[in-house]
Write an enzyme that holds these catalytic residues in place. Structure first.
Site, PDB file in Angstrom:
ATOM      1  N   PRO A   1       0.860  -1.192   0.000  1.00 37.25           N
ATOM      2  CA  PRO A   1       0.000   0.000   0.000  1.00 37.25           C
ATOM      3  C   PRO A   1       0.892   1.235   0.000  1.00 37.25           C
ATOM      4  O   PRO A   1       1.845   1.296   0.769  1.00 37.25           O
ATOM      5  CB  PRO A   1      -0.768  -0.116   1.330  1.00 37.25           C
TER       6      PRO A   1
ATOM      7  N   CYS B   1       3.105   3.304   9.559  1.00 32.78           N
ATOM      8  CA  CYS B   1       3.417   4.589   8.923  1.00 32.78           C
ATOM      9  C   CYS B   1       4.087   5.544   9.918  1.00 32.78           C
ATOM     10  O   CYS B   1       3.553   5.806  10.994  1.00 32.78           O
ATOM     11  CB  CYS B   1       2.145   5.220   8.350  1.00 32.78           C
TER      12      CYS B   1
ATOM     13  N   ASN C   1       8.794  -7.258   3.778  1.00 28.64           N
ATOM     14  CA  ASN C   1       8.758  -5.996   3.044  1.00 28.64           C
ATOM     15  C   ASN C   1       9.991  -5.160   3.400  1.00 28.64           C
ATOM     16  O   ASN C   1      10.447  -5.171   4.537  1.00 28.64           O
ATOM     17  CB  ASN C   1       7.462  -5.252   3.408  1.00 28.64           C
TER      18      ASN C   1
ATOM     19  N   ASP D   1      13.069  -2.898   0.810  1.00 27.27           N
ATOM     20  CA  ASP D   1      14.262  -2.975  -0.045  1.00 27.27           C
ATOM     21  C   ASP D   1      14.246  -4.116  -1.059  1.00 27.27           C
ATOM     22  O   ASP D   1      15.314  -4.566  -1.476  1.00 27.27           O
ATOM     23  CB  ASP D   1      15.541  -3.085   0.807  1.00 27.27           C
TER      24      ASP D   1
ATOM     25  N   ARG E   1       8.538   0.904  -3.050  1.00 34.53           N
ATOM     26  CA  ARG E   1       9.124   1.969  -3.880  1.00 34.53           C
ATOM     27  C   ARG E   1       9.618   1.515  -5.235  1.00 34.53           C
ATOM     28  O   ARG E   1       9.493   2.250  -6.215  1.00 34.53           O
ATOM     29  CB  ARG E   1      10.257   2.646  -3.098  1.00 34.53           C
TER      30      ARG E   1
HETATM   31  C1  LIG Z   1       5.071   7.132  -1.191  1.00 28.45           C
HETATM   32  C2  LIG Z   1       4.864   6.069  -0.153  1.00 28.45           C
HETATM   33  C3  LIG Z   1       3.616   5.915   0.424  1.00 28.45           C
HETATM   34  C4  LIG Z   1       3.393   4.923   1.383  1.00 28.45           C
HETATM   35  N1  LIG Z   1       2.140   4.756   1.892  1.00 28.45           N
HETATM   36  C5  LIG Z   1       1.898   3.708   2.745  1.00 28.45           C
HETATM   37  C6  LIG Z   1       0.577   3.409   3.166  1.00 28.45           C
HETATM   38  O1  LIG Z   1      -0.420   4.057   2.780  1.00 28.45           O
HETATM   39  N2  LIG Z   1       0.414   2.360   4.022  1.00 28.45           N
HETATM   40  C7  LIG Z   1       1.472   1.584   4.441  1.00 28.45           C
HETATM   41  O2  LIG Z   1       1.292   0.640   5.213  1.00 28.45           O
HETATM   42  N3  LIG Z   1       2.730   1.842   4.027  1.00 28.45           N
HETATM   43  C8  LIG Z   1       2.947   2.859   3.177  1.00 28.45           C
HETATM   44  N4  LIG Z   1       4.206   3.052   2.692  1.00 28.45           N
HETATM   45  C9  LIG Z   1       5.276   2.103   3.060  1.00 28.45           C
HETATM   46  C10 LIG Z   1       5.349   0.955   2.038  1.00 28.45           C
HETATM   47  O3  LIG Z   1       4.158   0.214   2.018  1.00 28.45           O
HETATM   48  C11 LIG Z   1       6.523   0.004   2.366  1.00 28.45           C
HETATM   49  O4  LIG Z   1       6.305  -0.547   3.634  1.00 28.45           O
HETATM   50  C12 LIG Z   1       7.868   0.717   2.364  1.00 28.45           C
HETATM   51  O5  LIG Z   1       7.998   1.585   1.262  1.00 28.45           O
HETATM   52  C13 LIG Z   1       9.030  -0.287   2.376  1.00 28.45           C
HETATM   53  O6  LIG Z   1       9.000  -1.103   1.233  1.00 28.45           O
HETATM   54  P1  LIG Z   1       9.962  -0.810  -0.043  1.00 28.45           P
HETATM   55  O7  LIG Z   1      11.383  -0.820   0.457  1.00 28.45           O
HETATM   56  O8  LIG Z   1       9.661  -1.922  -1.001  1.00 28.45           O
HETATM   57  O9  LIG Z   1       9.602   0.549  -0.566  1.00 28.45           O
HETATM   58  C14 LIG Z   1       4.454   4.070   1.776  1.00 28.45           C
HETATM   59  C15 LIG Z   1       5.710   4.232   1.174  1.00 28.45           C
HETATM   60  C16 LIG Z   1       5.922   5.215   0.230  1.00 28.45           C
HETATM   61  C17 LIG Z   1       7.288   5.349  -0.394  1.00 28.45           C
END
Ligand SMILES: Cc1cc2nc3c(=O)[nH]c(=O)nc-3n(C[C@H](O)[C@H](O)[C@H](O)COP(=O)(O)O)c2cc1C
Length: 318
Positions: free
Chosen positions: A16, A101, A199, A201, A224
């Site tokens: 999300p 968050c 989750n 990286d 991301r």
């Molecule tokens: C722009 C943005 C918005 C996000 N919004 C949410 C959200 O609405 N709910 C949530 O649980 N995590 C949110 N996250 C966190 C991501 O779901 C995820 O946990 C985090 O980016 C780590 O994963 P990644 O390294 O694959 O990016 C957000 C992250 C980003 C970058």
């Protein structure tokens, strides 16, 4: 993977992401192989007050099943009332709760990752939701600096009735700095019986495979790295399925994706909800000629001009 009685057709999930994972983007990720997609987080209070932006966030369609809708809040009663309404109106397959968050907007009200300081309240929220909803409830957490405290929270979430847990291996204080610590995910997976989703990286084919192998988790969730790059799901699915990197033409693929994305925004009348140039920049991130592309997007007068200049660039690249 199975979450409660729900069969998830694969193990690569879209995270999300607020202002990112709208319906058109989620549809594209699914089309490329994401097994489960989640809405942007939705405020329980806003559901109750029927806020317009919130209503858009819950919009889905039959092509997007299974769907997870994520909520945030800090009151078990309000969150349950909101979740019952979401269940009735949107009929998602999963309702996920945000305990991760780190944004001030949420933590100042004791929501998101602020709840990690109150394990009993986390338990109460998950229990109240699980007891009252017919939809499976899942939770998404960040880790705490202390492994034992993180494990305690994971156990409380499971005992309260959650049907799966997603773990982002960073603390609230880290925000997005440093590296996600997958040792936590691995340990939680060893101790819990419900599915555990890793989750943090996961950026490409190799990190996807390494995370699955190292943590022994049930699924991986990508955030991301998927922004503006829904095709990543196809690349990763292909690699996990065959052991080979998928060959494709990067420039034309990216341009086809951005064209489709804008088309879907039109179709679902959501164009006004996005910042078009920022989204175009995401879809072209990492492409060769980056500086030139960024400039042409900045100076373009409209979407058609953005697409034309990208088409032009592809002719020179490929
Ligand atoms: C722009 C943005 C918005 C996000 N919004 C949410 C959200 O609405 N709910 C949530 O649980 N995590 C949110 N996250 C966190 C991501 O779901 C995820 O946990 C985090 O980016 C780590 O994963 P990644 O390294 O694959 O990016 C957000 C992250 C980003 C970058």
């Amino acid at each position: 993977m199975k979450i409660a009685d729900l069969k998830i057709p694969g193990n690569i999930l879209l995270a999300p992401m607020s202002n990112v994972t709208n319906l058109p983007f989620r549809l594209m990720c699914r089309q490329y192989g994401a097994s489960l997609t989640y809405s942007e987080m939705i405020s329980a209070d806003a559901v109750i007050y029927e806020n317009k932006k919130t209503i858009n966030r819950g919009i889905s369609c039959e092509d997007e099943r299974p769907l997870g809708i994520q909520i945030f809040g800090n009151s078990p009663e309000i969150m349950t009332t909101a979740a019952l309404r979401i269940e009735e109106v949107y009929r998602p397959e999963i309702i996920d709760v945000n305990f991760g968050c780190p944004a001030k907007l949420l933590t100042k009200d004791g929501c998101g990752s602020a709840l990690l300081k109150s394990p009993e309240l986390i338990h109460e929220i998950v229990k109240e939701l699980s007891d009252n909803l017919s939809t499976p409830v899942t939770a998404k957490i960040r880790i705490l600096p202390d492994m034992d405290k993180t494990l305690e929270i994971a156990h409380l979430i499971e005992s309260a009735g959650a049907t799966a847990i997603t773990v982002h291996g960073r603390t609230r204080q880290q925000q997005y700095s440093g590296k996600a610590d997958h040792d936590y995910v691995r340990k939680i997976k060893q101790e819990l019986s419900i599915p555990v989703i890793a989750n943090g990286d996961i950026m490409d084919e190799i990190s996807a495979q390494q995370t699955l192998e190292y943590t022994d988790c049930d699924a991986i969730m990508i955030g991301r790295a998927a922004m503006g790059n829904p095709f990543l799901f196809k690349r990763i699915s292909h690699y996990l399925g065959t052991g080979e990197m998928l060959e494709y033409e990067e420039c034309s693929q990216r341009v086809a994706d951005i064209r489709e994305y804008f088309g879907l925004l039109e179709e679902y009348e959501l164009m006004h909800t996005v910042h078009i140039k920022a989204q175009a920049q995401w879809f072209t991130r990492g492409m060769r000629n980056g500086r030139h592309i960024r400039k042409s997007i900045d100076t373009a007068a409209n979407i058609e001009e953005i697409l034309q200049s990208l088409d032009e660039m592809c002719k020179h690249v490929e």
